[in-house]
Scaffold this active site. Structure first.
Site, mmCIF file in Angstrom:
data_model
loop_
_atom_site.group_PDB
_atom_site.id
_atom_site.type_symbol
_atom_site.label_atom_id
_atom_site.label_comp_id
_atom_site.label_asym_id
_atom_site.label_seq_id
_atom_site.Cartn_x
_atom_site.Cartn_y
_atom_site.Cartn_z
ATOM 1 N N CYS A 21 11.367 19.748 5.543
ATOM 2 C CA CYS A 21 10.304 18.817 5.922
ATOM 3 C C CYS A 21 10.212 18.707 7.443
ATOM 4 O O CYS A 21 10.936 17.935 8.064
ATOM 5 C CB CYS A 21 10.568 17.447 5.293
ATOM 6 N N CYS A 42 9.398 15.259 8.734
ATOM 7 C CA CYS A 42 10.495 14.291 8.783
ATOM 8 C C CYS A 42 11.426 14.594 9.959
ATOM 9 O O CYS A 42 11.896 13.693 10.623
ATOM 10 C CB CYS A 42 11.319 14.323 7.496
ATOM 11 N N ASP A 43 11.726 15.865 10.175
ATOM 12 C CA ASP A 43 12.819 16.216 11.087
ATOM 13 C C ASP A 43 12.380 16.934 12.360
ATOM 14 O O ASP A 43 13.196 17.156 13.253
ATOM 15 C CB ASP A 43 13.824 17.133 10.346
#
Ligand code: NAP
Length: 310
Positions: free
Chosen positions: A133, A136-137
């Site tokens: 992801c 997300c990261d």
């Protein structure tokens, strides 16, 4: 006993909930592990109709939920772990907290989850530089090189997103042609930070001993030569696996794990009273708008079925 349970809270589940709630079926929506589904883990959504300037995935999913709740849908933050289904119902579900709940009609809208390569090093370095992801990261990888695996829309979307932070984004693809849509390809090729690594497969993620990603060893499938690409993050974008495990042995499920619908034009599964919507039954379109359409269809089918039975 509930009248209608909707398993899944993505585009399909919440659209089913909006329609079912407006039909006064008082649906209970089980969120699963990802409230809002896959769109809640993405950035800007540019192809959902009605948003000419695009909309952020998490924002639009919050709105789906608010719209469903406004008409009386109840969201429970539980995941289905097992199901006992029978023709005509009642349908019984076991939840992650051990509770068993029953319903007259069930809509399965459990979506799909990211696929992994399955390498030992990949799994050991998950959350230590290996991620599925970018949204997300991605921001953790400022001014360092990163790599993305895959050649579809997801891979290019992740790569373009990562290029905002990273010094370089290498896209490792096993063929010499992308599967992604033309518009995404054009954007990727125009981005100076993106570098295509064609005809290559990841053999190993380095460095498990250091407990961080320092690079990936890739093999060129045409020349058979291996080389190491230095990077500090590796993002997998190689497709999805449908979340249908709790329904195996109960619903008709194909070899790839997708639920099969006996009558393609309808949403009823092989079990009477169990309806299906979204990516758990769709390996072709996999779009937010098609999932939403399938959710609508399942709610209408469920409503008509319940009306006849009650
Ligand atoms: P996808 O289209 O199925 O692409 C998966 C990619 O991963 C393919 O390029 C495939 O290679 C590669 N791959 C699969 N297994 C692999 C393995 N074991 N090792 C290495 N590579 C592997 O999946 P997706 O990109 O997640 O997209 C799914 C659907 O969502 C599509 O319909 C897509 O259009 C849609 N989507 C749309 C957008 C958008 O419109 N902005 C964004 C994201 C997703 P091959 O090509 O060689 O098979």
């Amino acid at each position: 006993m509930e009248r209608l349970i909707i398993a899944g809270a993505g585009c399909a589940g919440f659209t089913a909930a909006i329609y079912a709630a407006r039909a006064e079926l008082e649906p209970v929506v089980l969120s699963g592990s990802t409230l809002g589904g896959q769109l809640s883990e993405t950035t800007s959504v540019e192809n959902y109709p009605g948003f000419p300037a695009g909309v952020m995935g998490p924002e639009v999913m919050e709105n789906f939920q608010k719209q469903a709740e406004r008409f009386g849908a109840k969201v429970r933050y539980e995941t289905v772990t097992a199901a006992r289904l029978k023709n005509g119902g009642p349908q019984q579900l076991t939840l992650s907290n051990g509770e068993k709940i029953e319903c007259r009609a069930l809509i399965v809208a459990t979506g799909a989850r990211p696929r992994w390569l399955g390498l030992d090093s990949e799994q050991k370095l998950r959350n230590r530089g290996v991620s599925s992801c970018a949204t997300c990261d991605g921001a953790l990888y400022r001014k360092v090189p990163v790599a993305v695996v895959g050649g579809g829309d997801s891979a290019l979307e992740e790569a373009l997103f990562l290029s905002r932070f990273a010094s370089k984004v290498m896209v490792i693809h096993r063929r010499d042609q992308l599967r992604a849509s033309k518009i995404m390809q054009e954007r990727a090729f125009a981005n100076p930070k993106l570098e295509m690594v064609w005809d290559s497969v990841v053999e190993d993620v380095l460095d498990v001993e250091k407990e961080e990603v320092t690079g990936v060893r890739v093999k060129n499938v045409k020349s058979d030569e291996s080389r190491v690409l230095e990077c500090q993050g590796l993002f997998l974008a190689i497709g999805h696996i449908p979340n249908t495990d709790p329904f195996k042995g109960q619903l008709k499920i194909n070899d790839e794990g997708y639920i099969e619908l006996p009558d393609g034009g309808r949403s009823m599964s092989n079990v009477e009273g169990v309806f299906v919507a979204g990516d758990c039954a769709d390996h072709v379109y996999c779009q937010a708008v098609t999932a939403a359409g399938m959710g609508c269809r399942a709610a209408i089918d469920a409503e008509r079925w319940l009306q006849k039975r009650e």
